[in-house]
Enzyme design. Structure first.
Site, PDB file in Angstrom:
ATOM      1  N   TYR A 118       3.886 -13.070  29.489  1.00 59.25           N
ATOM      2  CA  TYR A 118       3.710 -13.803  29.592  1.00 59.25           C
ATOM      3  C   TYR A 118       3.547 -13.837  28.172  1.00 59.25           C
ATOM      4  CZ  TYR A 118       0.998 -13.870  33.884  1.00 59.25           C
ATOM      5  OH  TYR A 118       0.482 -14.173  35.149  1.00 59.25           O
ATOM      6  N   GLY A 157       0.484 -23.170  36.782  1.00 63.84           N
ATOM      7  CA  GLY A 157      -0.232 -21.857  35.415  1.00 63.84           C
ATOM      8  C   GLY A 157       0.429 -20.399  35.719  1.00 63.84           C
ATOM      9  N   ASP A 158       1.249 -20.280  36.318  1.00 59.45           N
ATOM     10  CA  ASP A 158       1.867 -19.358  36.043  1.00 59.45           C
ATOM     11  C   ASP A 158       3.119 -18.141  36.576  1.00 59.45           C
ATOM     12  OD1 ASP A 158       0.251 -16.207  36.041  1.00 59.45           O
ATOM     13  OD2 ASP A 158       1.302 -16.135  38.477  1.00 59.45           O
ATOM     14  N   MET A 159       3.879 -19.451  35.989  1.00 57.03           N
ATOM     15  CA  MET A 159       5.264 -19.358  36.118  1.00 57.03           C
ATOM     16  C   MET A 159       5.962 -18.424  35.148  1.00 57.03           C
ATOM     17  SD  MET A 159       6.383 -20.058  38.692  1.00 57.03           S
ATOM     18  CE  MET A 159       8.595 -20.806  38.531  1.00 57.03           C
ATOM     19  N   ASN A 201       8.774 -15.161  37.379  1.00 53.46           N
ATOM     20  CA  ASN A 201       8.823 -15.531  38.130  1.00 53.46           C
ATOM     21  C   ASN A 201       9.905 -17.105  38.108  1.00 53.46           C
ATOM     22  OD1 ASN A 201       6.513 -15.024  39.992  1.00 53.46           O
ATOM     23  ND2 ASN A 201       5.677 -16.697  38.770  1.00 53.46           N
TER      24      ASN A 201
END
Length: 409
Positions: free
Chosen positions: A255, A292-294, A298
């Site tokens: 992240y 919101g998790d790319m 991913n």
């Protein structure tokens, strides 16, 4: 206990390098001379090339962990802890986990004990016994998922092989924390395909149609999501790497050690104009649905010809905002901001300039994506098996994104 344990790294079944674990906990990576000298060698990772495209051949040792490329092949978080607990080892012991899981990893890389070195670093019976079952968890990531075979001639359903190796489908089980995640992902991936994005074959399956689930997965409700693996074909494995591997960062930094501009820059240099456009489509789509998790893991590259990278098919497209109240940030910075609502033509133009991409290509693709999303979403949202809350949340969220409003004019 042996002072040194060696693992052979193979790519498409051919030896390319070794990982050597020393008694003091250090791990040393080295390419084989034959691989170094092969001018037509298959690509293991872009992170192992210098800025001029030459193969890097000198590496520093890593203490208590394996190098980032290999660390990113291992499961993360609760899934890693589950595996480590079953083997009676600490989750941080990556070399040992790689020894356990190395026969069936993502892509075309496999890891095997060196000849005459079949025992793990600590020759403990519990570790040896845990290895076959551990292979059932050999897919990287956090979510509980397994590689499986589709039962085309046995009334349908899927089977998770007893020893974990093989399987051309991924089965993602329902979350015990959030309801309807497989249905959510199925719906978002289906919308993406309808919009023209590259999405693998997928289907929802009842849990009782999945055989071979190991003990200890807990009580599950709802359906599982089955996705055809794009790194497995009838001809064999196809190599892939995610962008944490590309950037040489450990999973814990997926992240905070990269952004979408950097991903775009790599795609602009290494792949095609079509891949850059596909990247922008997925980025805009993910923002509109509130994904919101790319993070770096991913997004992946795939090597269809074994040497040249291309953007892989899409995966892990789902709306996360229904599960996290007040969530409005992307996993990574676009270029200057992480706020989904702030994704605008100006932000994309800044991304294009810094990534040295065609601004016209980026903006035109974004406009087309917004227009397709508005049409497909409105026509199909009631036909897909997602919870009403998911659809309602997206209906509320999408108009808050500046791009959505700019291209509605």
């Amino acid at each position: 206990m042996p002072k040194v344990t060696v693992l052979d790294v193979r790519l498409y079944g051919e030896p390319v390098s070794t990982l050597t674990n020393l008694q003091d906990g250090r791990t040393i990576f080295a390419f084989n001379e034959a691989y170094i000298e092969d001018e037509k060698r298959p690509t293991l990772s872009l992170s192992l090339k210098d800025p001029f495209g030459a193969l890097i051949t000198k590496f520093r040792p890593y203490n208590m962990v394996v190098p980032p490329f290999f660390s990113n092949l291992l499961p993360e978080g609760p899934l890693r802890k589950y595996l480590a607990d079953r083997a009676g080892v600490k989750p941080s012991r990556e070399f040992l986990l790689l020894w356990m899981l190395g026969r069936d990893l993502p892509g075309a890389v496999t890891v095997h004990p060196s000849e005459g070195d079949d025992a793990p670093p600590d020759d403990e019976q519990a570790i040896v016994e845990a290895r076959p079952n551990a292979l059932r968890f050999s897919l990287a990531g956090v979510q509980l998922k397994f590689s499986a075979f589709k039962n085309d001639k046995k009334g349908g359903g899927l089977t998770i092989p007893a020893e974990g190796t093989g399987g051309s489908w991924i089965v993602k089980l329902p979350s015990q924390q959030y309801s309807g995640v497989p249905e959510n992902e199925f719906a978002m991936m289906t919308i993406a395909r309808m919009m023209g994005m590259d999405v693998p074959e997928l289907q929802l399956v009842d849990l009782d149609a999945v055989s071979g689930l190991p003990q200890g997965v807990g009580e599950l409700h709802g359906q599982a999501l089955a996705i055809k693996r794009f790194d497995r074909t009838p001809e064999g494995a196809v190599h892939i790497e995610d962008f944490a591997q590309v950037f040489g960062v450990f999973p814990d930094h997926k992240y905070d050690k990269g952004n979408y501009r950097m991903i775009g820059r790599v795609l602009g240099i290494e792949t095609s104009t079509a891949d850059v456009a596909e990247f922008i489509r997925r980025l805009v789509f993910s923002t509109l649905i509130g994904n919101g998790d790319m993070h770096l893991k991913n997004w992946s590259l795939i090597y269809p010809d074994r040497r040249t990278p291309a953007l892989s098919p899409a995966y892990d497209l789902l709306s996360t905002i229904p599960y996290i109240e007040g969530e409005d940030t992307a996993a990574l910075n676009f270029s200057r901001t992480k706020k989904m609502a702030a994704l605008s033509k100006d932000e994309l133009a800044h991304l294009a300039a810094k990534a040295e991409l065609s601004e016209k290509l980026v903006i035109d693709t974004a406009r087309e994506t917004v227009e397709r999303f508005r049409a497909v979403w409105e026509a199909e949202k009631k036909n897909l098996p997602m919870a009403a809350k998911v659809a309602d949340t997206i209906d509320t969220h999408a108009p808050t994104v500046e791009l959505y409003r700019e291209f509605a004019k």
